[in-house]
Design an enzyme around this catalytic site. Structure first.
Site, PDB file in Angstrom:
ATOM      1  N   PRO A 174       0.828  -1.214   0.000  1.00 32.12           N
ATOM      2  CA  PRO A 174       0.000   0.000   0.000  1.00 32.12           C
ATOM      3  C   PRO A 174       0.853   1.252   0.000  1.00 32.12           C
ATOM      4  CG  PRO A 174       0.038  -0.995   2.173  1.00 32.12           C
ATOM      5  CD  PRO A 174       0.744  -1.952   1.259  1.00 32.12           C
ATOM      6  N   CYS A 175       0.227   2.388  -0.233  1.00 32.72           N
ATOM      7  CA  CYS A 175       0.972   3.631  -0.366  1.00 32.72           C
ATOM      8  C   CYS A 175       1.758   3.931   0.915  1.00 32.72           C
ATOM      9  CB  CYS A 175       0.037   4.784  -0.725  1.00 32.72           C
ATOM     10  SG  CYS A 175      -0.884   5.467   0.648  1.00 32.72           S
ATOM     11  N   LEU A 176       2.836   4.668   0.765  1.00 35.26           N
ATOM     12  CA  LEU A 176       3.736   4.930   1.885  1.00 35.26           C
ATOM     13  C   LEU A 176       3.072   5.713   3.016  1.00 35.26           C
ATOM     14  CD1 LEU A 176       7.011   5.819  -0.053  1.00 35.26           C
ATOM     15  CD2 LEU A 176       6.496   3.698   1.177  1.00 35.26           C
ATOM     16  N   SER A 177       1.996   6.405   2.723  1.00 32.28           N
ATOM     17  CA  SER A 177       1.309   7.163   3.779  1.00 32.28           C
ATOM     18  C   SER A 177       0.741   6.252   4.847  1.00 32.28           C
ATOM     19  CB  SER A 177       0.194   8.016   3.171  1.00 32.28           C
ATOM     20  OG  SER A 177       0.726   8.984   2.300  1.00 32.28           O
ATOM     21  N   SER A 178       0.542   4.979   4.514  1.00 31.00           N
ATOM     22  CA  SER A 178       0.005   4.028   5.487  1.00 31.00           C
ATOM     23  C   SER A 178       1.027   3.664   6.553  1.00 31.00           C
ATOM     24  CB  SER A 178      -0.461   2.756   4.773  1.00 31.00           C
ATOM     25  OG  SER A 178       0.644   2.064   4.208  1.00 31.00           O
TER      26      SER A 178
END
Length: 273
Positions: A174-178
């Site tokens: 998943p995206c790095l913001s997670s």
């Protein structure tokens, strides 16, 4: 319903669409959707990947390689979620604003290019987790063929293997913001720092992992079965030094190990209390 029956239903869905633009991240879910769309629609299928600071450069490269391998036409667009304070403030519904930006970019692109449908890689299991991004996609008319047919994550991998896709067992990414706890501000520098930390560990041979960022602390999550090996056979001092060079002050190892959606645990606790 048998897996092959579900596959046939997927093909029928794309046959009925006639043309489709696929929100394609390069992950195993959206790649399976892109593969089936291309098998059914050929040149009338287009895979589009959103490029932003929250996507690892390696993931973008993988998406390009996989699209070329499948033969599907592939386009890259830029998204600007980092300009939205509703996203960078990292609220519990952060993914809503991420997917809003994505589909607010893809929907007009699809219209411009003459594609009546935008489809994504949401699977049936995703509907059981807290995924505010799904709501944003639905509000913008996106279709989720995998979820519609009832295909689980395990079945995505089974079908991908059945179709001889070499990345059928690719770890979820998943995206790095997670990687950040809700409420901690997200910046491009922080995304790059945690991304480089994960790349460093992967180059050492560790695959199914996360580096969670808690302000100046990096918390390494590995598959539970790999923790003992990591501690016994890795130069921990060297890892600490490498992470500190990236800007982390402290480096820790999560003894529970990697578990998908772990940061949503705080939401579960709030509900209980």
């Amino acid at each position: 319903m048998q897996l092959n029956e579900k596959l046939e239903k997927l093909k029928v869905l794309f046959t009925d669409m006639e043309q489709a633009l696929i929100a394609y991240s390069g992950g195993v879910d959206s790649t399976l959707v892109a593969k089936i769309a291309y098998d059914v629609l050929g040149e009338k299928a287009l895979a589009v990947t959103a490029m932003s600071p929250s996507l690892l450069p390696e993931e973008l490269e993988d998406a390009e390689i996989q699209a070329a391998t499948m033969g599907i036409r592939h386009q890259i667009v830029e998204t600007n979620e980092m300009e939205n304070p509703n996203y960078t403030s990292n609220p519990v519904n952060r993914c809503y604003f991420c997917k809003s930006e994505l589909h607010d970019t893809l929907k007009p692109l699809a219209k411009k290019l003459g594609y009546p449908f935008v489809v994504d890689g949401v699977n049936a299991d995703d509907l059981q987790d807290y995924r505010p991004g799904i709501q944003a996609a639905r509000e913008r008319g996106a279709i989720s063929p995998l979820a519609e047919v009832g295909i689980s994550k395990l079945e995505v991998r089974q079908l991908s293997q059945q179709l001889d896709l070499p990345w059928w067992n690719k770890p979820a990414q998943p995206c790095l913001s997670s990687r950040f706890p809700y409420g901690e501000e997200i910046t491009v520098a922080k995304l790059q720092r945690v991304g480089r930390a994960e790349i460093y560990l992967r180059k050492l041979g560790w695959e199914n992992l996360r580096v969670r960022s808690h302000e100046d602390t990096a918390r390494i999550e590995l598959a539970p079965e790999n923790i003992k090996d990591f501690v016994a056979n890795t130069d921990l001092t060297k890892i600490v030094s490498a992470f500190q060079e990236l800007g982390f002050m402290f480096v820790t190892l999560d003894l529970e190990g990697y578990r998908s959606g772990k940061l949503n645990q705080v939401l579960e606790e709030r509900i209980k209390n």
